[in-house]
Design an enzyme around this catalytic site. Structure first.
Site, PDB file in Angstrom:
ATOM      1  N   ASP A   8       0.881  -1.157   0.000  1.00 30.86           N
ATOM      2  CA  ASP A   8       0.000   0.000   0.000  1.00 30.86           C
ATOM      3  C   ASP A   8       0.931   1.223   0.000  1.00 30.86           C
ATOM      4  O   ASP A   8       2.092   1.110   0.404  1.00 30.86           O
ATOM      5  CB  ASP A   8      -0.880  -0.028   1.250  1.00 30.86           C
ATOM      6  N   ARG A   9       0.457   2.371  -0.458  1.00 34.90           N
ATOM      7  CA  ARG A   9       1.340   3.534  -0.467  1.00 34.90           C
ATOM      8  C   ARG A   9       1.241   4.312   0.840  1.00 34.90           C
ATOM      9  O   ARG A   9       2.160   4.269   1.658  1.00 34.90           O
ATOM     10  CB  ARG A   9       1.018   4.463  -1.659  1.00 34.90           C
ATOM     11  N   ASP A  10       0.139   4.999   1.049  1.00 35.27           N
ATOM     12  CA  ASP A  10      -0.005   5.875   2.213  1.00 35.27           C
ATOM     13  C   ASP A  10      -0.086   5.055   3.499  1.00 35.27           C
ATOM     14  O   ASP A  10      -0.963   4.230   3.669  1.00 35.27           O
ATOM     15  CB  ASP A  10      -1.247   6.754   2.069  1.00 35.27           C
ATOM     16  N   TYR A  19      -4.956  12.756   1.612  1.00 33.28           N
ATOM     17  CA  TYR A  19      -5.001  13.199   0.218  1.00 33.28           C
ATOM     18  C   TYR A  19      -3.667  13.788  -0.253  1.00 33.28           C
ATOM     19  O   TYR A  19      -3.593  14.853  -0.849  1.00 33.28           O
ATOM     20  CB  TYR A  19      -6.168  14.170   0.008  1.00 33.28           C
ATOM     21  N   SER A  53      -8.820   8.080  -3.541  1.00 31.62           N
ATOM     22  CA  SER A  53     -10.144   8.700  -3.701  1.00 31.62           C
ATOM     23  C   SER A  53     -10.079  10.222  -3.780  1.00 31.62           C
ATOM     24  O   SER A  53     -11.067  10.857  -4.160  1.00 31.62           O
ATOM     25  CB  SER A  53     -11.082   8.279  -2.571  1.00 31.62           C
ATOM     26  N   CYS A  99     -16.638   0.034  -7.968  1.00 36.24           N
ATOM     27  CA  CYS A  99     -15.662  -0.450  -8.938  1.00 36.24           C
ATOM     28  C   CYS A  99     -15.057  -1.738  -8.401  1.00 36.24           C
ATOM     29  O   CYS A  99     -15.315  -2.116  -7.266  1.00 36.24           O
ATOM     30  CB  CYS A  99     -14.573   0.597  -9.178  1.00 36.24           C
ATOM     31  N   CYS A 101     -11.666  -2.103  -8.413  1.00 38.28           N
ATOM     32  CA  CYS A 101     -10.275  -1.846  -8.046  1.00 38.28           C
ATOM     33  C   CYS A 101     -10.104  -1.303  -6.631  1.00 38.28           C
ATOM     34  O   CYS A 101      -9.040  -1.463  -6.044  1.00 38.28           O
ATOM     35  CB  CYS A 101      -9.604  -0.932  -9.068  1.00 38.28           C
ATOM     36  N   ARG A 102     -11.131  -0.703  -6.070  1.00 37.12           N
ATOM     37  CA  ARG A 102     -10.974  -0.095  -4.745  1.00 37.12           C
ATOM     38  C   ARG A 102     -10.872  -1.174  -3.665  1.00 37.12           C
ATOM     39  O   ARG A 102     -11.745  -2.004  -3.523  1.00 37.12           O
ATOM     40  CB  ARG A 102     -12.148   0.844  -4.450  1.00 37.12           C
ATOM     41  N   ASP A 128      -1.534  -1.028   5.770  1.00 34.19           N
ATOM     42  CA  ASP A 128      -1.703  -0.431   7.094  1.00 34.19           C
ATOM     43  C   ASP A 128      -3.167  -0.385   7.530  1.00 34.19           C
ATOM     44  O   ASP A 128      -3.476   0.111   8.599  1.00 34.19           O
ATOM     45  CB  ASP A 128      -1.104   0.976   7.137  1.00 34.19           C
TER      46      ASP A 128
END
Length: 174
Positions: A8-10, A19, A53, A99, A101-102, A128
């Site tokens: 995951d990134r964030d 954001y 998002s 969707c 992909c989320r 996370d």
């Protein structure tokens, strides 16, 4: 078939900031380069799978996300690490509709599997949030880690909850 390390990134690659889309706000989490280098040396391909998002919400544009992503990939390259591909979901169910992909759906992971001939059963995901772990489980990934620096999670469907990224590979027996 290839094994993959999904991140995951964030909250895993960078310190969580709502954001995030500006380079000047991006701060790498301690140990992310060492984690990636470890698995890259074992032959894993490295992928980022991230919900974004903020795009659907209008907080930033797709081009802002792409600019930050290219910069991030270059920082990994400076460390000798290749990010094979970054997958992102720009949707939000209340704004752009549902969707596949989320996360917690596994669309991004399954797309990577199809595109790169991945052995998901022998791949790993680090997230996370529990929705990251659920996406991994739904895709057939059997080894997942919930990264929780604050020790606020007492329960998870993850293989393990870890407080430091090094806790993932320091016990790695592969």
């Amino acid at each position: 078939m290839n094994r993959a390390l999904f991140l995951d990134r964030d909250g895993v690659i960078n310190i969580e900031k709502n954001y995030l889309y500006k380079i000047e706000d991006f701060k790498f989490i301690d140990g992310i380069f060492e984690l990636c280098r470890h698995y890259q040396n074992l032959g894993y391909l490295i992928f980022v799978v991230t919900n974004q998002s903020g795009i659907a919400r209008g907080y930033y544009r797709e081009s802002d996300f792409e600019k930050l992503t290219l910069w991030m990939i270059k920082q990994f390259l400076k460390e000798g690490i290749t990010i094979t591909k970054v997958y992102h979901c720009p949707h939000h169910p209340d704004i752009s509709g549902t969707c596949e992909c989320r996360k917690p759906k596994s669309g991004m992971i399954l797309e990577a599997k199809k595109e790169f001939d991945l052995d998901l059963k022998n791949s790993i995901l680090v997230g996370d949030k529990e929705r990251d772990i659920e996406a991994a489980t739904h895709a057939g990934i059997q080894e997942s880690y919930l990264f929780d620096e604050t020790a606020s999670h007492k329960d998870s469907k993850a293989t393990r909850i870890v407080l430091k990224l090094k806790d993932i590979y320091s016990v790695d027996t592969k």
